[in-house]
Design an enzyme around this catalytic site. Structure first.
Site, PDB file in Angstrom:
ATOM      1  N   ASP A 344       0.937  -1.073  -0.187  1.00 56.78           N
ATOM      2  CA  ASP A 344      -0.097  -0.025   0.078  1.00 56.78           C
ATOM      3  C   ASP A 344       0.890   1.264  -0.098  1.00 56.78           C
ATOM      4  O   ASP A 344       1.929   1.454   0.641  1.00 56.78           O
ATOM      5  CB  ASP A 344      -0.869   0.025   1.179  1.00 56.78           C
ATOM      6  CG  ASP A 344      -1.571   1.068   1.438  1.00 56.78           C
ATOM      7  OD1 ASP A 344      -2.613   1.205   0.589  1.00 56.78           O
ATOM      8  OD2 ASP A 344      -1.594   1.923   2.668  1.00 56.78           O
ATOM      9  N   GLU A 380       1.669  -0.487  -5.134  1.00 58.23           N
ATOM     10  CA  GLU A 380       0.610   0.542  -5.175  1.00 58.23           C
ATOM     11  C   GLU A 380       1.498   1.726  -5.522  1.00 58.23           C
ATOM     12  O   GLU A 380       1.874   2.397  -4.635  1.00 58.23           O
ATOM     13  CB  GLU A 380      -0.195   0.732  -4.258  1.00 58.23           C
ATOM     14  CG  GLU A 380      -1.292   1.860  -4.729  1.00 58.23           C
ATOM     15  CD  GLU A 380      -2.374   2.088  -3.473  1.00 58.23           C
ATOM     16  OE1 GLU A 380      -3.489   2.308  -3.368  1.00 58.23           O
ATOM     17  OE2 GLU A 380      -1.793   2.304  -2.039  1.00 58.23           O
TER      18      GLU A 380
END
Length: 699
Positions: A344, A380
């Protein structure tokens, strides 16, 4: 009170050896560290750790074993202006704790300051309101478990939430719904296998806590991007209890998925923790060594640097914070047998100073690590800081969530102008983003929807977000949805709009699974899952966000697509298309065609109004060999694509491309495509407005 032996500084955390437990905690600023043990009634016994080596405080307690609950109190400086925030009144979770019992109960004692006076030190004991760590027994019978090691080009990812996927499934026992055991249930595994999934990418399962502000509004953190324990599986997802059993249950889930040939990828949040900004609670890292674990402002060390939008950023310049990240990754691979990670806000991990640096220490550590470098690594590739959007710029080992793929495909099918050239690039693996770094098409993790934003049903049903249920006045969530409601906002009984929405969903799905790269399907999109226009359901732990199993949606269509992809390597090439080779008399591996059946020219590509194109995929011209070095041969296909608002007549190309063709798929008539007449070179195909047709060349 048992005698505390000196113990060892490594490994960090609580390690049971069969006769006792070694405890080890890093803190460079501590003057004393107390280990706090709790019995079943919550009574606390404190033991001072007797030794410190290399800033690691440690001690061994004979007779202490699995099930023992514990935490720490760190005595040291409390000087926020210098970045130090030690406060022994606060019970602290172990950064290396492998299990957590209980849940956080928000109370002022969790904070190191008084709400009425932020400059006043709060010395109230936080232990009654804190969860506790648990000593675990690491033994588990893995049997002959082996990682499936599915090659990237054969991978189909299914992004899922452990609770949301299974909570409403009628075929799973009620006590197992919403848990690791529920995800491992045979009916859930059968669904994944029948869908053609080869990997589940689980939204955060590291121990997390809900934010104070959410709880005050009667909500919670559903998604889980608020980690407080990087080695502990989230205890609320356990059907069997919260006292260490969640570790065994998680391992059993992984083993069951592996037996079905399905990999387990974890969405991990190493960019920040649940302690928030300088006004956040003191739960673990802040009270242990604030400056070592968090990025602090150079001009005023009371405040955190925030590249995440969550109040703090983990200090990847600190060797101890980096060690925690790498130890956590290795633990989940070696002890929990997971197969990869999706990072993330991965750009935050690349900020050694302020700018994103693809050669940052974290990536160097991953590159040389013999364990971590061998699993699937998915970035990401952005954060919320300046210069954080880094799609295409991660190192060669890495694959990336391709946000440009998502945006381009959405724009194309909703009819935006000037998207045909970029759409063609995204369809063929985004070589403009990845080929320069010697990466392959599978560096692109392709997705149209994910947990963040509209699910597929809402993408074709809403023009704007409807997030009122989040209690933030509909100000949260992005306004850049690139969605189209097909003529009515939200639910409608108009059969024409319903049919158009179904066709648009099939267009998105067909594009996703026929694109080069790795397709990722968001959980429930095959079933028509809706969030009623909420594009930021992070705080909706209820039926609004959970998957409903009473609608088959596009389930059978997705199965058709995954079978087509699995059976034909032309849709999952390991190398980029090359086009026509220099001086070649043979057909290129890909040829772009106009609706007239002629090769596209520069003028055709430059037509900003164009909303249609065709692609010839030459199965005889695949350049990569199979695993044994033999040439790969496949059928050849024609993709006919019409994103326009009117029907379109496509002419098939000349006999050089193929003399006979058959229908394989039509997003406008998915159930009858295979029953249609066969076609010949130069025949015409009438495409419905906003539809996609796949034809296969016959021998």
């Amino acid at each position: 009170m048992p005698e505390v032996w000196p113990g060892e500084p490594y490994p960090l955390g609580a390690t049971w050896d069969g006769t006792g437990t070694n405890f080890a905690l890093f803190s460079e600023v501590a003057r004393r560290v107390e280990l706090c043990l709790f019995d079943g009634g919550g009574r606390e016994t404190r033991h001072e750790l007797p030794e410190v080596d290399g800033f690691v405080w440690h001690g061994y307690l004979p007779g202490v074993g699995p099930g023992q609950r514990y935490g720490y109190r760190v005595h040291g400086p409390y000087r926020p202006e210098d970045g130090d925030r030690c406060n022994p009144a606060k019970l602290l979770l172990d950064p290396y704790g492998k299990a957590v019992a209980g849940s956080l109960r928000w109370h002022e004692s969790l904070f190191s300051y008084r709400f009425a006076d932020p400059d006043a030190l709060n010395t109230d004991d936080s232990a009654p309101y804190m969860p506790k760590n648990v000593v675990i027994n690491p033994f588990f019978n893995w049997g002959d478990d082996r990682p499936p090691r599915i090659p990237y080009h054969e991978t189909v990812i299914y992004e899922a939430h452990v609770k949301g996927l299974t909570k409403l499934h009628p075929g799973i026992p009620a006590e197992q719904r919403g848990t690791y055991a529920g995800l491992a249930h045979p009916v859930m595994i059968d669904h994944l296998r029948n869908l053609g999934v080869t990997a589940v990418e689980l939204m955060p399962v590291h121990q997390f806590v809900p934010e104070h502000a959410l709880v005050a509004r009667g909500l919670t953190n559903y998604w889980g991007y608020n980690t407080i324990g990087f080695l502990a599986p989230h205890n609320a997802y356990s059907a069997s209890g919260q006292y260490g059993e969640q570790v065994l249950e998680f391992k059993a889930m992984v083993r069951a998925l592996h037996e079905a040939g399905i990999e387990v990828i974890l969405d991990v949040v190493y960019n920040h923790t649940a302690e928030g900004d300088h006004l956040g609670p003191t739960l673990s890292f802040r009270g242990i060594d604030n400056a070592a674990y968090y990025r602090l402002r150079d001009d005023d060390r009371r405040y955190h640097l925030d590249y995440t939008g969550c109040g703090n950023s983990l200090n990847v310049r600190s060797p101890h914070a980096l060690q925690l990240i790498m130890d956590s990754l290795r633990y989940w691979i070696l002890e929990m047998h997971v197969d990869g990670f999706r990072f993330d806000l991965a750009s935050a991990l690349a900020r050694e100073l302020h700018d994103v640096d693809r050669l940052a220490a974290f990536f160097d550590l991953v590159q040389q690590d013999p364990v971590v470098s061998q699993v699937k690594l998915i970035a990401e590739p952005w954060d919320v800081g300046e210069g954080g959007y880094q799609v295409g710029n991660f190192p060669p080992l890495w694959t990336e969530w391709n946000g440009k793929y998502r945006d381009t495909v959405r724009d194309f099918w909703r009819g935006s102008y000037a998207t045909v050239p970029e759409f063609a690039s995204r369809l063929t693996g985004s070589s403009d983003l990845y080929e320069h770094s010697s990466r392959r098409p599978f560096a692109s993790i392709n997705f149209v929807t994910c947990h963040d934003g509209f699910p597929l049903q809402d993408l074709v049903s809403y023009d704007v977000k409807h997030n009122e249920a989040n209690g933030e006045g509909n100000r949260d969530g992005t306004d850049d949805n690139r969605s189209w409601n097909c003529g009515a906002e939200g639910e409608t009984g108009d059969p024409r709009i319903q049919e158009l929405r179904a066709r648009q969903k099939r267009n998105f799905l067909a594009t996703l699974f026929l694109s080069q790269g790795v397709p990722m399907l968001s959980h429930g999109d095959e079933l028509g899952r809706t969030q009623l226009g909420n594009n930021n359901a992070y705080c909706q732990d209820n039926e609004l966000a959970w998957v409903h199993w009473d609608d088959t949606g596009e389930l059978e269509f997705v199965r058709t697509l995954t079978r087509l992809r699995a059976e034909h390597p032309v849709f999952r090439r390991r190398r980029f298309f090359q086009g026509a080779g220099p001086g070649s008399d043979n057909l290129a591996d890909i040829v772009w065609l106009t609706p007239a059946g002629e090769p596209m020219t520069g003028r055709d590509w430059d037509a900003g109004y164009a909303k249609s194109l065709a692609a010839f995929l030459n199965g005889d011209a695949i350049t990569e060999p199979d695993p044994r070095g033999r040439p790969v041969r496949d059928d050849s296909f024609l993709l006919l694509i019409n994103a326009g608002a009117a029907p379109l007549d496509f002419a098939l190309p000349g006999a050089a491309y193929g003399e006979r063709w058959e229908f394989v798929l039509d997003t406008a008539a998915p159930r009858t495509a295979g029953e249609r007449r066969r076609l010949k070179a130069r025949d015409h195909v009438q495409l419905t407005d906003r539809s996609l047709v796949v034809l296969r060349r016959l021998a």
